[in-house]
Design an enzyme around this catalytic site. Structure first.
Site: not given
Ligand SMILES: *[C@@H]1O[C@H](CO)[C@@H](O)[C@H](O)[C@H]1NC(C)=O
Length: 299
Positions: A118, A122
């Site tokens: 991943e 964010e």
């Protein structure tokens, strides 16, 4: 959204995870033989101001207007998201967007593989000046030492373009074309460098929902007050380059290494010289005026 309730999120104060390092995958190629992944195999640009395209599927209810696609959190459980139907095997994604405001609200841009490799960007609704960058290998969170906060000024009121550029050697995160972080494969911990075909996802959620683990709420900046909402992340457009070519990506074994990935009818890294060549521009304007979206077909 499953992510918001991960119990182990309470373990880490600063980088308690988030849209990411989830423990769930439909089929994990590290342990079994999974269906092949649909490859993008080219470069595309999607203009969401024209409406929806079928190279992404929605979770929750993103909405569309002249500014693009909007991901609104209005009540508990809202976690609207778009998820690509395709995978990229090394590549570059660019997202032109405004992050959502609001205490506890998280805007996420995520690349994630079936083995739970991943790469993330964010934004916290309480932080209009920074973006958190992060990566994980094989769903292992370690002690959450991969996350960093990097500068991203005025990320809620203004349009900015955020990029993840990912090769076998390094990941570079950029804001408006300026590098904010580089992670090399060599300096990643053993087996922790992301290197398997990734889906591309983006959307908003309430890390500050009162039902979440305390660590998640703290990481997200506090408890979300839905009465002050809705809180919206907006995405005007995205550009995606798959650095590999082909129709599908297949795991030849259970190692999860990039060398084990076969590009069916193509080549891993076969498109890496064509980063700036946009093969398809998706425009969803419906010529019939029927209100039904026109579609970008992938693979
Ligand atoms: C993946 O694609 C290859 C080549 O087309 C095919 O032989 C194989 O059966 C596929 N694997 C699965 C699990 O569907």
């Amino acid at each position: 959204m499953r992510i918001a309730n991960l119990p182990w999120a309470a373990l880490a104060a600063t980088f308690a995870h988030t849209a990411s390092a989830q423990t769930w995958t439909a089929c994990n190629p590290l342990t079994t033989t999974c269906p092949n992944d649909t490859a993008l195999g080219m470069s595309i640009r999607v203009d969401f101001t024209k409406g929806e395209v079928n190279s992404f599927v929605a979770s929750g209810t993103p909405s569309y207007d002249g500014e693009g696609v909007s991901f609104s959190v209005a009540r508990p459980g809202d976690a609207p998201q778009l998820i690509s139907t395709f995978y990229i095997m090394f590549g570059r994604v660019e997202v032109t967007m405004k992050a959502a405001p609001g205490t506890g609200i998280v805007s996420s841009v995520v690349l994630q593989s079936d083995t739970l490799d991943e790469i993330d960007l964010e934004w916290l609704g309480v932080d209009n000046g920074q973006v958190q960058t992060n990566y994980f290998g094989k769903g292992i969170v370690g002690n959450y030492n991969r996350g960093q906060f990097n500068p991203a000024p005025n990320n809620q009121a203004e349009w900015h373009t955020y990029t993840i550029d990912w090769t076998q050697d390094r990941i570079v995160w950029l804001v408006d074309g300026t590098e904010i972080r580089t992670q090399t494969a060599d300096s990643a911990e053993d087996n922790q460098y992301p290197q398997t075909p990734m889906q591309f996802k983006f959307g908003a959620w309430a890390g500050g929902d009162p039902s979440n683990a305390q660590g998640t709420i703290e990481w997200a900046g506090g408890v979300t007050n839905y009465e002050n909402g809705p809180y919206s992340m907006r995405v005007k457009s995205v550009a995606v380059s798959d650095y590999s070519t082909g129709k599908e990506y297949r795991y030849k074994d259970n190692s999860g290494s990039w060398e084990s990935i076969e590009a069916i009818d193509g080549e891993v890294n076969g498109n890496i010289g064509n980063v700036d060549v946009i093969t398809i521009t998706a425009s969803a304007a419906s010529p019939t005026g029927s209100g039904s979206p026109a579609y970008l077909l992938v693979a």
